[in-house]
Scaffold this motif. Structure first.
Motif, PDB file in Angstrom:
ATOM      1  N   LEU A  87      -5.099   3.113   1.557  1.00 10.18           N
ATOM      2  CA  LEU A  87      -6.099   2.671   0.574  1.00 10.18           C
ATOM      3  C   LEU A  87      -7.267   3.661   0.553  1.00 10.18           C
ATOM      4  CD1 LEU A  87      -6.253  -1.212   1.051  1.00 10.18           C
ATOM      5  CD2 LEU A  87      -5.333   0.065  -0.896  1.00 10.18           C
ATOM      6  N   ASP A  88      -7.686   4.102   1.727  1.00  7.92           N
ATOM      7  CA  ASP A  88      -8.785   5.050   1.846  1.00  7.92           C
ATOM      8  C   ASP A  88      -8.473   6.385   1.194  1.00  7.92           C
ATOM      9  OD1 ASP A  88     -11.243   4.560   2.870  1.00  7.92           O
ATOM     10  OD2 ASP A  88     -10.717   4.899   4.961  1.00  7.92           O
ATOM     11  N   ARG A  89      -7.285   6.911   1.479  1.00  7.19           N
ATOM     12  CA  ARG A  89      -6.971   8.278   1.079  1.00  7.19           C
ATOM     13  C   ARG A  89      -6.298   8.379  -0.284  1.00  7.19           C
ATOM     14  NH1 ARG A  89      -6.839  11.693   5.557  1.00  7.19           N
ATOM     15  NH2 ARG A  89      -6.770  13.353   4.021  1.00  7.19           N
ATOM     16  N   VAL A  90      -5.588   7.343  -0.701  1.00  9.65           N
ATOM     17  CA  VAL A  90      -4.882   7.414  -1.984  1.00  9.65           C
ATOM     18  C   VAL A  90      -5.654   6.670  -3.074  1.00  9.65           C
ATOM     19  CG1 VAL A  90      -2.745   6.860  -3.212  1.00  9.65           C
ATOM     20  CG2 VAL A  90      -2.655   7.641  -0.831  1.00  9.65           C
ATOM     21  N   TRP A  91      -6.165   5.494  -2.733  1.00 12.36           N
ATOM     22  CA  TRP A  91      -6.901   4.697  -3.717  1.00 12.36           C
ATOM     23  C   TRP A  91      -8.387   5.037  -3.693  1.00 12.36           C
ATOM     24  CZ3 TRP A  91      -2.212   3.149  -2.118  1.00 12.36           C
ATOM     25  CH2 TRP A  91      -1.398   2.456  -3.020  1.00 12.36           C
ATOM     26  N   GLY A  92      -8.889   5.522  -2.534  1.00  7.65           N
ATOM     27  CA  GLY A  92     -10.315   5.817  -2.399  1.00  7.65           C
ATOM     28  C   GLY A  92     -11.144   4.549  -2.301  1.00  7.65           C
ATOM     29  N   ASP A  93     -10.525   3.446  -1.957  1.00 11.63           N
ATOM     30  CA  ASP A  93     -11.254   2.185  -1.858  1.00 11.63           C
ATOM     31  C   ASP A  93     -10.541   1.291  -0.863  1.00 11.63           C
ATOM     32  OD1 ASP A  93     -12.377  -0.318  -2.121  1.00 11.63           O
ATOM     33  OD2 ASP A  93     -12.629  -0.150  -4.289  1.00 11.63           O
ATOM     34  N   HIS A  94     -11.170   1.067   0.263  1.00  7.58           N
ATOM     35  CA  HIS A  94     -10.523   0.218   1.269  1.00  7.58           C
ATOM     36  C   HIS A  94     -11.259  -1.107   1.397  1.00  7.58           C
ATOM     37  CE1 HIS A  94     -13.549   0.881   4.600  1.00  7.58           C
ATOM     38  NE2 HIS A  94     -14.012   1.531   3.558  1.00  7.58           N
ATOM     39  N   VAL A  95     -12.300  -1.284   0.578  1.00  9.62           N
ATOM     40  CA  VAL A  95     -13.131  -2.469   0.715  1.00  9.62           C
ATOM     41  C   VAL A  95     -12.685  -3.575  -0.229  1.00  9.62           C
ATOM     42  CG1 VAL A  95     -15.479  -3.365   0.684  1.00  9.62           C
ATOM     43  CG2 VAL A  95     -15.075  -1.000   1.375  1.00  9.62           C
ATOM     44  N   PHE A  96     -12.463  -3.216  -1.480  1.00  5.85           N
ATOM     45  CA  PHE A  96     -12.221  -4.247  -2.485  1.00  5.85           C
ATOM     46  C   PHE A  96     -10.759  -4.402  -2.881  1.00  5.85           C
ATOM     47  CE2 PHE A  96     -16.668  -3.002  -3.085  1.00  5.85           C
ATOM     48  CZ  PHE A  96     -17.255  -4.232  -2.834  1.00  5.85           C
ATOM     49  N   ILE A  97      -9.898  -3.512  -2.398  1.00  6.92           N
ATOM     50  CA  ILE A  97      -8.486  -3.629  -2.742  1.00  6.92           C
ATOM     51  C   ILE A  97      -7.741  -4.213  -1.555  1.00  6.92           C
ATOM     52  CG2 ILE A  97      -6.432  -2.408  -3.510  1.00  6.92           C
ATOM     53  CD1 ILE A  97      -8.194  -0.327  -4.762  1.00  6.92           C
ATOM     54  N   GLU A  98      -6.880  -5.180  -1.821  1.00  4.12           N
ATOM     55  CA  GLU A  98      -6.122  -5.819  -0.734  1.00  4.12           C
ATOM     56  C   GLU A  98      -5.000  -4.918  -0.254  1.00  4.12           C
ATOM     57  OE1 GLU A  98      -4.820  -9.871  -1.334  1.00  4.12           O
ATOM     58  OE2 GLU A  98      -6.333 -10.076  -2.913  1.00  4.12           O
ATOM     59  N   GLU A  99      -4.701  -5.028   1.031  1.00  8.06           N
ATOM     60  CA  GLU A  99      -3.655  -4.183   1.615  1.00  8.06           C
ATOM     61  C   GLU A  99      -2.291  -4.432   0.981  1.00  8.06           C
ATOM     62  OE1 GLU A  99      -3.695  -4.064   5.873  1.00  8.06           O
ATOM     63  OE2 GLU A  99      -5.697  -3.154   5.909  1.00  8.06           O
ATOM     64  N   ARG A 100      -2.105  -5.644   0.451  1.00 11.16           N
ATOM     65  CA  ARG A 100      -0.835  -5.975  -0.193  1.00 11.16           C
ATOM     66  C   ARG A 100      -0.545  -5.054  -1.386  1.00 11.16           C
ATOM     67  NH1 ARG A 100       2.252  -9.134  -3.107  1.00 11.16           N
ATOM     68  NH2 ARG A 100       0.722  -9.190  -4.770  1.00 11.16           N
ATOM     69  N   THR A 101      -1.621  -4.549  -1.997  1.00  8.94           N
ATOM     70  CA  THR A 101      -1.481  -3.624  -3.133  1.00  8.94           C
ATOM     71  C   THR A 101      -0.621  -2.420  -2.737  1.00  8.94           C
ATOM     72  OG1 THR A 101      -3.665  -4.261  -3.878  1.00  8.94           O
ATOM     73  CG2 THR A 101      -2.806  -2.219  -4.781  1.00  8.94           C
ATOM     74  N   VAL A 102      -0.792  -1.956  -1.509  1.00  6.83           N
ATOM     75  CA  VAL A 102      -0.024  -0.806  -1.028  1.00  6.83           C
ATOM     76  C   VAL A 102       1.468  -1.148  -1.067  1.00  6.83           C
ATOM     77  CG1 VAL A 102       0.435   0.701   0.949  1.00  6.83           C
ATOM     78  CG2 VAL A 102      -1.925   0.019   0.424  1.00  6.83           C
ATOM     79  N   ASP A 103       1.805  -2.344  -0.575  1.00  5.16           N
ATOM     80  CA  ASP A 103       3.217  -2.760  -0.550  1.00  5.16           C
ATOM     81  C   ASP A 103       3.817  -2.780  -1.960  1.00  5.16           C
ATOM     82  OD1 ASP A 103       2.750  -3.125   2.145  1.00  5.16           O
ATOM     83  OD2 ASP A 103       2.306  -5.256   1.923  1.00  5.16           O
ATOM     84  N   VAL A 104       3.013  -3.271  -2.911  1.00  4.66           N
ATOM     85  CA  VAL A 104       3.481  -3.352  -4.298  1.00  4.66           C
ATOM     86  C   VAL A 104       3.834  -1.959  -4.817  1.00  4.66           C
ATOM     87  CG1 VAL A 104       2.771  -3.880  -6.666  1.00  4.66           C
ATOM     88  CG2 VAL A 104       2.194  -5.467  -4.808  1.00  4.66           C
ATOM     89  N   HIS A 105       2.952  -0.992  -4.546  1.00  2.28           N
ATOM     90  CA  HIS A 105       3.187   0.357  -5.078  1.00  2.28           C
ATOM     91  C   HIS A 105       4.272   1.107  -4.300  1.00  2.28           C
ATOM     92  CE1 HIS A 105       0.198   0.457  -8.273  1.00  2.28           C
ATOM     93  NE2 HIS A 105      -0.489  -0.378  -7.499  1.00  2.28           N
ATOM     94  N   VAL A 106       4.412   0.809  -3.019  1.00  2.00           N
ATOM     95  CA  VAL A 106       5.509   1.409  -2.260  1.00  2.00           C
ATOM     96  C   VAL A 106       6.838   0.917  -2.831  1.00  2.00           C
ATOM     97  CG1 VAL A 106       6.704   1.388  -0.028  1.00  2.00           C
ATOM     98  CG2 VAL A 106       4.252   1.860  -0.123  1.00  2.00           C
ATOM     99  N   LYS A 107       6.884  -0.360  -3.173  1.00  2.00           N
ATOM    100  CA  LYS A 107       8.118  -0.902  -3.748  1.00  2.00           C
ATOM    101  C   LYS A 107       8.429  -0.205  -5.082  1.00  2.00           C
ATOM    102  CE  LYS A 107      10.575  -5.023  -5.203  1.00  2.00           C
ATOM    103  NZ  LYS A 107      11.106  -4.301  -6.379  1.00  2.00           N
TER     104      LYS A 107
END
Ligand code: CA
Length: 232
Positions: A179-199
Motif C-alpha cells: 500500500l505504501d509503495r504501490v498505492w502511496g497510501d497506507h492510512v486510508f486504504i484497507e489491506e484487503r484492497t491489495v488482495d483484490v488487485h493481486v487476484k
C-alpha cells in the motif's frame, strides 16, 4: 517519475531544487521543517527525500537518524543538502543514514545526476526502466507488458503492482508495504484492497501461464517468484 519530498527552510533553495526536479519529470513537494516532513512521510511514503542539514528546530541530521530507526522508513532514500563541507560533518551525515550528500552551492546537473543514481540504486521502480523476469517483460515507457511475444493487458493499478513486484523479484512484501509503495497510501486504504488487485493481476496473467509467479506467502504477504530454470 519519482515522488520526491524536499525539506529545506530557505525558500530560494527549495524553489530551485523543486524547479529542477519537476523539469526532470518528478512529482515534487516541499516542506520547511522536520515536523512538517514527518507528518508528510507519515501520510505517504515518497520515493526519495532531499533533506537540508540545517533546519529550524530539529536538524536534518536528527531527522535522518529518526527515519532510519523506524522499519517503515529504514530504506527511504535520503540525499542530504549541506553547506558544511568539512569531512567530519559529511561522515556524520552518512553515519546518520543519508545515502548521499550535496554541498551548497551545487549545480542543477550534479543534483539531478546524484538523485537519478540514488533512485537507480534504491528505488528503481520510480524510474522509467523496462524490467524482465522470466518470460515477463514490462516497459513503463510504453505502459506495455508482454509474456514472451504476447501482450498482457492490465489495469493501471495492476500495472503498478506488477512493476513493483518485478523490480524486487523473490522479495516478500507485506500488504502494508505494498500500500505504501504501490498505492502511496497506507492510512486510508484497507489491506484487503491489495488482495483484490493481486487476484485481478493473477486473472490477467492466467492465459500466459505466468499467474503462478505471483505467490502468496502465508502470514507475510506476496512475492513475485523467479521461475526455476528449465533443466535439460
Ligand atoms: Ca537550512
Amino acid at each position: 517519475m519519482a515522488k520526491i519530498l524536499i525539506v529545506e527552510d530557505e525558500p530560494a533553495i527549495a524553489e530551485l531544487v523543486a524547479l529542477n526536479l519537476r523539469h526532470d519529470g518528478h512529482d515534487v513537494e516541499a516542506v520547511a521543517d522536520a515536523d512538517a516532513a514527518v507528518e508528510r512521510v507519515r501520510a505517504a511514503l515518497p520515493d526519495l527525500v532531499v533533506l537540508d542539514w540545517m533546519l529550524p528546530g530539529e536538524s536534518g541530521l536528527s531527522l535522518a537518524r529518526r527515519w532510519r530507526a523506524e522499519p517503515r522508513t529504514r530504506e527511504l532514500p535520503i540525499v542530504m543538502l549541506t553547506a558544511r563541507a568539512e569531512e567530519r560533518d559529511l561522515v556524520q551525515g552518512l553515519d546518520a543514514g543519508a545515502d548521499d550528500y550535496i554541498g551548497k552551492p551545487f549545480s542543477a546537473a550534479e543534483l539531478l545526476a546524484r538523485i537519478r543514481s540514488l533512485l537507480r540504486r534504491k528505488a528503481p521502480e520510480a524510474l522509467d526502466v523496462a524490467v524482465q523476469v522470466g518470460r515477463l517483460r514490462l516497459d513503463p515507457g510504453t505502459m506495455r507488458v508482454f509474456a514472451d511475444a504476447t501482450q498482457v493487458h492490465l489495469g493501471p493499478t495492476e500495472f503498478r503492482l506488477l512493476r513493483f513486484l518485478m523490480t524486487y523479484p523473490e522479495r516478500v512484501h507485506s500488504r502494508a508495504q505494498l500500500l505504501d509503495r504501490v498505492w502511496g497510501d497506507h492510512v486510508f486504504i484497507e489491506e484487503r484492497t491489495v488482495d483484490v488487485h493481486v487476484k485481478r493481476l493473477r486473472d490477467s496473467l492466467q492465459a500466459s501461464g505466468c499467474a503462478t509467479m505471483i505467490e502468496t506467502v502465508r502470514g507475510a504477504g506476496y512475492r513475485l517468484a523467479r521461475p526455476a530454470p528449465v533443466s535439460a
